[in-house]
Design a protein around this motif. Structure first.
Motif: not given
Length: 186
Positions: A17, A19-23, A27-29, A38-39
């Motif tokens: 990936e 970015r520094n995250h998957i999804g 992606y949400d955090e 939800h970024r």
């Protein structure tokens, strides 16, 4: 695909990936207050495939969702993407009827026509409507979203928000074709 290979075939999978995250955009955090954010915007599913819906349901719960977009044009709130309902709300009845008839005659009922295509169609009435919608909807939206005028963007991008030759009741008020499952994550 990676999930299927891992869970169904028992193979190891490397997910790369940028970015520094998957999804990806789904992606949400949780923020500092524990609120799920939800970024990249809300995650909306619309599909006619029960198989797709059931597969994704293994990973998330769903909340019923209906997508309705209203825009303010000269102080009148109208459905967007622009369609026959929008036309009737903004123009005098005789003009709206003439424009509607010409659009259906030229493009067919239920068609989705890119604004840039309408602007060069050759019919003065349709070009009048296209110019109106371009100035009132597309120009400012595109400048805000992309920092460019619609003519400077790939036609495939501007075609994503076409004019509809039907009312939104025929498209379930979604701005897209009707589909069996429309939901958002809780």
């Amino acid at each position: 695909m990676a999930e299927r290979i891992a869970s169904q075939l028992g193979e190891k999978v490397l997910v790369v990936e940028r970015r520094n995250h998957i999804g990806g955009n789904c992606y949400d955090e949780r923020d500092d207050n524990g609120i799920l954010v939800h970024r990249y915007g809300p995650h909306i599913l619309h599909t006619d495939s029960e198989e797709v819906f059931e597969y994704l349901s293994a990973f998330t719960g769903w909340r019923e969702y209906q997508h309705r977009v209203l825009g303010s044009i000269d102080g009148t709130r109208v459905p967007l993407p622009f369609n026959q309902d929008s036309l009737r709300m903004l123009f005098p009845p005789s003009l709206a009827e003439r424009l509607e008839e010409k659009m259906i005659e030229e493009y067919g009922f239920g068609s989705r026509v890119p604004i840039m295509e309408l602007m060069g169609c050759g019919d003065p009435d349709i070009e009048f409507l296209a110019d109106y919608v371009y100035r009132k909807v597309f120009l400012n939206y595109t400048m805000k979203q992309w920092g460019l005028e619609p003519g400077d963007i790939d036609p495939g991008v501007t075609a994503r928000v076409p004019m509809y030759c039907q009312g939104m009741t025929a498209t379930s008020m979604t701005g897209t074709r009707p589909c069996q499952w429309m939901a958002t994550q809780p």
